[in-house]
Design a protein around this motif. Structure first.
Motif, PDB file in Angstrom:
ATOM      1  N   ASP A  64      -9.610  -5.148  16.009  1.00 35.24           N
ATOM      2  CA  ASP A  64      -9.408  -4.221  17.115  1.00 35.24           C
ATOM      3  C   ASP A  64      -7.919  -3.898  17.191  1.00 35.24           C
ATOM      4  OD1 ASP A  64      -9.303  -2.791  19.451  1.00 35.24           O
ATOM      5  OD2 ASP A  64      -9.650  -4.525  20.758  1.00 35.24           O
ATOM      6  N   LEU A  65      -7.517  -2.857  16.496  1.00 32.02           N
ATOM      7  CA  LEU A  65      -6.098  -2.526  16.418  1.00 32.02           C
ATOM      8  C   LEU A  65      -5.497  -2.157  17.766  1.00 32.02           C
ATOM      9  CD1 LEU A  65      -5.963  -0.622  13.023  1.00 32.02           C
ATOM     10  CD2 LEU A  65      -5.451  -3.018  13.500  1.00 32.02           C
ATOM     11  N   ALA A  66      -6.328  -1.822  18.734  1.00 35.22           N
ATOM     12  CA  ALA A  66      -5.819  -1.523  20.068  1.00 35.22           C
ATOM     13  C   ALA A  66      -5.179  -2.760  20.690  1.00 35.22           C
ATOM     14  CB  ALA A  66      -6.937  -1.003  20.958  1.00 35.22           C
ATOM     15  N   SER A  67      -5.576  -3.951  20.209  1.00 35.44           N
ATOM     16  CA  SER A  67      -5.013  -5.182  20.764  1.00 35.44           C
ATOM     17  C   SER A  67      -3.727  -5.579  20.039  1.00 35.44           C
ATOM     18  CB  SER A  67      -6.032  -6.320  20.674  1.00 35.44           C
ATOM     19  OG  SER A  67      -6.261  -6.664  19.315  1.00 35.44           O
ATOM     20  N   GLY A  68      -3.210  -4.731  19.209  1.00 27.78           N
ATOM     21  CA  GLY A  68      -1.964  -5.022  18.517  1.00 27.78           C
ATOM     22  C   GLY A  68      -2.178  -5.247  17.042  1.00 27.78           C
ATOM     23  N   GLY A  69      -3.155  -6.057  16.684  1.00 27.94           N
ATOM     24  CA  GLY A  69      -3.479  -6.294  15.284  1.00 27.94           C
ATOM     25  C   GLY A  69      -2.368  -6.976  14.509  1.00 27.94           C
ATOM     26  N   PRO A  70      -2.641  -7.244  13.240  1.00 28.30           N
ATOM     27  CA  PRO A  70      -1.661  -7.911  12.384  1.00 28.30           C
ATOM     28  C   PRO A  70      -0.580  -6.937  11.920  1.00 28.30           C
ATOM     29  CG  PRO A  70      -3.619  -7.351  11.140  1.00 28.30           C
ATOM     30  CD  PRO A  70      -3.905  -6.990  12.575  1.00 28.30           C
ATOM     31  N   PRO A  71       0.465  -7.459  11.252  1.00 25.39           N
ATOM     32  CA  PRO A  71       1.467  -6.552  10.675  1.00 25.39           C
ATOM     33  C   PRO A  71       0.776  -5.543   9.761  1.00 25.39           C
ATOM     34  CG  PRO A  71       2.173  -8.833  10.493  1.00 25.39           C
ATOM     35  CD  PRO A  71       0.753  -8.856  10.962  1.00 25.39           C
ATOM     36  N   ALA A  72       1.327  -4.352   9.688  1.00 24.27           N
ATOM     37  CA  ALA A  72       0.717  -3.297   8.879  1.00 24.27           C
ATOM     38  C   ALA A  72       1.729  -2.747   7.880  1.00 24.27           C
ATOM     39  CB  ALA A  72       0.217  -2.178   9.789  1.00 24.27           C
ATOM     40  N   GLY A  73       1.219  -1.997   6.925  1.00 20.22           N
ATOM     41  CA  GLY A  73       2.080  -1.361   5.935  1.00 20.22           C
ATOM     42  C   GLY A  73       2.933  -2.377   5.195  1.00 20.22           C
ATOM     43  N   THR A  74       4.140  -1.996   4.867  1.00 20.39           N
ATOM     44  CA  THR A  74       5.016  -2.877   4.090  1.00 20.39           C
ATOM     45  C   THR A  74       5.527  -4.065   4.900  1.00 20.39           C
ATOM     46  OG1 THR A  74       6.926  -1.457   4.543  1.00 20.39           O
ATOM     47  CG2 THR A  74       5.714  -1.054   2.484  1.00 20.39           C
ATOM     48  N   ALA A  75       5.273  -4.103   6.214  1.00 20.94           N
ATOM     49  CA  ALA A  75       5.640  -5.263   7.033  1.00 20.94           C
ATOM     50  C   ALA A  75       4.773  -6.475   6.693  1.00 20.94           C
ATOM     51  CB  ALA A  75       5.520  -4.932   8.512  1.00 20.94           C
ATOM     52  N   GLN A  76       3.792  -6.306   5.794  1.00 22.07           N
ATOM     53  CA  GLN A  76       2.954  -7.412   5.338  1.00 22.07           C
ATOM     54  C   GLN A  76       3.625  -8.186   4.209  1.00 22.07           C
ATOM     55  OE1 GLN A  76      -1.476  -6.418   5.374  1.00 22.07           O
ATOM     56  NE2 GLN A  76      -0.519  -4.387   5.271  1.00 22.07           N
ATOM     57  N   PHE A  77       4.844  -7.831   3.863  1.00 20.93           N
ATOM     58  CA  PHE A  77       5.665  -8.531   2.868  1.00 20.93           C
ATOM     59  C   PHE A  77       7.012  -8.799   3.513  1.00 20.93           C
ATOM     60  CE2 PHE A  77       9.180  -8.230  -0.124  1.00 20.93           C
ATOM     61  CZ  PHE A  77       8.854  -9.229  -1.017  1.00 20.93           C
TER      62      PHE A  77
END
Length: 163
Positions: free
Chosen positions: A33-46
């Protein structure tokens, strides 16, 4: 009465106890549920900076990877890169595979540490990492430390947790 409610449906049980199953379903639903903030996305996953725990409950599971020097057919300058899922990715563009890269001869000062976001199945088993996976979906979802500890406590010691 239960039979009439279920009709002709098949009841499927999960491979772990009721409390863990409920925790898993709840954890996974919240992550997706990305509305709740979710995990890091895009290149922020490295990241080249070790993830540190935060006061928030979003201390995601990260897997350490080695950064080494690579080059392309001995042409051009060497560059920093890491391997994930059998493919090579530059640290400067961690979501783009570098085809034809090979380890550079000079590895002085390497390897260096980096971290990629880990992706888990609903039982809390590691299935992949960024950049092989890039979006939370059924069967491959990042997990916060509290979630992973409730679903697969034995896995917690294998990961770095941070925001």
């Amino acid at each position: 009465m239960l039979k009439s409610v279920l009709g002709a449906s098949t009841v499927v049980t999960l491979g772990y106890g009721g409390n863990a199953a409920a925790a898993s379903i709840s954890c996974v639903a919240k992550v997706r549920d990305l509305a709740s903030g979710g995990p890091p996305a895009g290149t922020a996953q490295f990241t080249m900076i070790e993830p540190k725990p935060t006061q928030a409950k979003t201390n995601w599971g990260w897997l350490r990877v080695d950064v080494r020097r690579y080059d392309l057919l001995k042409k051009g300058p060497a560059f920093d890169a890491f391997e994930a899922g059998g493919k090579i990715y530059k640290t400067s563009a961690p979501d783009v595979e570098v085809v034809g890269a090979s380890l550079a001869k000079n590895q002085n000062g390497y390897p260096k540490d980096a971290w990629v976001l880990a992706y888990f199945d609903d039982s809390g088993a590691l299935v992949s990492t960024y950049p092989s996976e890039q979006l939370a979906e059924p069967g491959a979802t990042p997990a916060a430390q509290s979630c992973l500890a409730s679903v697969n406590p034995g896995a917690v010691g294998n990961f770095t947790f941070g925001g």
